[in-house]
Design a protein around this motif. Structure first.
Motif, PDB file in Angstrom:
ATOM      1  N   UNK A   1       0.831  -1.206   0.000  1.00 39.20           N
ATOM      2  CA  UNK A   1       0.000   0.000   0.000  1.00 39.20           C
ATOM      3  C   UNK A   1       0.863   1.252   0.000  1.00 39.20           C
ATOM      4  N   UNK A   2       1.970   1.221   0.736  1.00 47.02           N
ATOM      5  CA  UNK A   2       2.860   2.385   0.785  1.00 47.02           C
ATOM      6  C   UNK A   2       3.535   2.604  -0.564  1.00 47.02           C
ATOM      7  N   UNK A   3       3.899   1.529  -1.259  1.00 48.22           N
ATOM      8  CA  UNK A   3       4.496   1.662  -2.592  1.00 48.22           C
ATOM      9  C   UNK A   3       3.518   2.333  -3.548  1.00 48.22           C
ATOM     10  N   UNK A   4       2.250   1.925  -3.485  1.00 46.42           N
ATOM     11  CA  UNK A   4       1.242   2.535  -4.359  1.00 46.42           C
ATOM     12  C   UNK A   4       1.076   4.014  -4.061  1.00 46.42           C
ATOM     13  N   UNK A   5       1.039   4.383  -2.771  1.00 41.88           N
ATOM     14  CA  UNK A   5       0.905   5.786  -2.408  1.00 41.88           C
ATOM     15  C   UNK A   5       2.096   6.608  -2.841  1.00 41.88           C
ATOM     16  N   UNK A   6       3.293   6.089  -2.619  1.00 43.84           N
ATOM     17  CA  UNK A   6       4.519   6.797  -3.026  1.00 43.84           C
ATOM     18  C   UNK A   6       4.552   6.979  -4.543  1.00 43.84           C
ATOM     19  N   UNK A   7       4.164   5.937  -5.281  1.00 40.94           N
ATOM     20  CA  UNK A   7       4.170   6.022  -6.746  1.00 40.94           C
ATOM     21  C   UNK A   7       3.226   7.116  -7.232  1.00 40.94           C
ATOM     22  N   UNK A   8       2.034   7.199  -6.627  1.00 38.87           N
ATOM     23  CA  UNK A   8       1.084   8.237  -7.043  1.00 38.87           C
ATOM     24  C   UNK A   8       1.613   9.626  -6.688  1.00 38.87           C
ATOM     25  N   UNK A   9       2.251   9.756  -5.519  1.00 38.21           N
ATOM     26  CA  UNK A   9       2.837  11.037  -5.149  1.00 38.21           C
ATOM     27  C   UNK A   9       3.947  11.451  -6.096  1.00 38.21           C
ATOM     28  N   UNK A  10       4.802  10.491  -6.475  1.00 38.09           N
ATOM     29  CA  UNK A  10       5.869  10.783  -7.434  1.00 38.09           C
ATOM     30  C   UNK A  10       5.295  11.168  -8.797  1.00 38.09           C
ATOM     31  N   UNK A  11       4.199  10.494  -9.183  1.00 39.59           N
ATOM     32  CA  UNK A  11       3.562  10.826 -10.454  1.00 39.59           C
ATOM     33  C   UNK A  11       3.000  12.248 -10.412  1.00 39.59           C
ATOM     34  N   UNK A  12       2.489  12.631  -9.245  1.00 41.91           N
ATOM     35  CA  UNK A  12       2.019  14.006  -9.080  1.00 41.91           C
ATOM     36  C   UNK A  12       3.142  15.008  -9.252  1.00 41.91           C
ATOM     37  N   UNK A  13       4.323  14.676  -8.740  1.00 41.42           N
ATOM     38  CA  UNK A  13       5.476  15.558  -8.917  1.00 41.42           C
ATOM     39  C   UNK A  13       5.926  15.609 -10.374  1.00 41.42           C
ATOM     40  N   UNK A  14       5.819  14.470 -11.065  1.00 37.81           N
ATOM     41  CA  UNK A  14       6.158  14.461 -12.490  1.00 37.81           C
ATOM     42  C   UNK A  14       5.203  15.358 -13.261  1.00 37.81           C
ATOM     43  N   UNK A  15       3.919  15.305 -12.903  1.00 27.97           N
ATOM     44  CA  UNK A  15       2.937  16.177 -13.538  1.00 27.97           C
ATOM     45  C   UNK A  15       3.230  17.640 -13.207  1.00 27.97           C
ATOM     46  N   UNK A  16       3.592  17.885 -11.944  1.00 26.73           N
ATOM     47  CA  UNK A  16       3.929  19.243 -11.543  1.00 26.73           C
ATOM     48  C   UNK A  16       5.111  19.788 -12.317  1.00 26.73           C
ATOM     49  N   UNK A  17       6.115  18.939 -12.525  1.00 25.43           N
ATOM     50  CA  UNK A  17       7.283  19.362 -13.306  1.00 25.43           C
ATOM     51  C   UNK A  17       6.883  19.659 -14.742  1.00 25.43           C
TER      52      UNK A  17
END
Length: 218
Positions: free
Chosen positions: A46-62
């Motif tokens: 579950x933590x891996x899934x949450x971290x992945x979505x957060x990282x994807x959000x940062x990729x979108x932000x970039x």
């Protein structure tokens, strides 16, 4: 129409560079490892899934220029960085305040009963509130992009590939930690010690995040 993916040699270089960067321990890896050791493989996944979505959000932000804002505005960067650091410290205090086991009872997990939704949320927040990740994407991805193609489309695609690679390496950490957890759990006093180790890891990571001026992906 220009290809959104780099040429094969450049793509291979991107994949190897991404793997090397993703496998390097950082806040996300420590979060995943700590959750797995404290609450088991399901919590780690579950933590891996949450971290992945957060990282994807940062990729979108970039991709939409958030990283450029952080690069030119020290205030914006500091606000998000300290918010993320405070959240890590909060998780450490939460682990530290877990109830002591009664005589003859097993120790409670450092974060209480495993709740996938809450663990997913915590991982998402830990990853998303790391402005260094957005800046990393803004600095790293352009090296593999074609100026003639859409910058946003390329950064989103390459960012998603990096996030997928990072998720795979995080899963490797989860499986390794879950394999070691039973042996650690059989050690006398492991429950109480694990609670203090977990709390120290998160509080120390929060302090380190707040004091760090460097920029890294994970």
């Amino acid at each position: 129409m220009p290809d959104l993916l780099p040429s094969l040699p450049l793509l291979i270089a991107f994949l190897f560079a991404s793997l090397a960067l993703a496998i390097t321990p950082g806040p996300a890896v420590i979060y995943v490892l700590t959750r797995t050791l404290a609450q088991g493989r399901r919590a780690g996944l579950a933590s891996v899934a949450g971290v992945a979505l957060g990282n994807l959000g940062n990729a979108l932000g970039a991709a939409v220029g958030l990283a450029a804002l952080f690069a030119i505005s020290s205030l914006a960067f500091s606000v998000v960085k300290y918010a993320g650091a405070a959240y890590l410290v909060y998780l450490g205090i939460k682990a530290l305040r877990a109830p002591e086991p009664q005589p003859g009872q097993a120790a409670e997990p450092a974060f209480g009963p495993a709740q996938a939704g809450r663990i997913f949320r915590d991982g998402f927040v830990v990853a998303l509130l790391n402005p260094k990740t957005a800046i990393f994407f803004a600095a790293f991805l352009p090296q593999f992009m074609d100026p003639a193609a859409s910058a946003m489309a390329q950064s989103l695609l390459l960012g998603a590939v990096f996030v997928a690679i990072a998720a795979i390496t995080d899963l490797m950490y989860v499986f390794a930690a879950s394999a070691l957890a039973p042996a650690l759990g059989r050690m006398k006093g492991a429950g109480a010690a694990g609670r203090y180790v977990t709390a120290s890891a998160f509080i120390g990571l929060g302090v380190l995040t707040a004091m760090s001026g460097g920029r890294g992906a994970k």
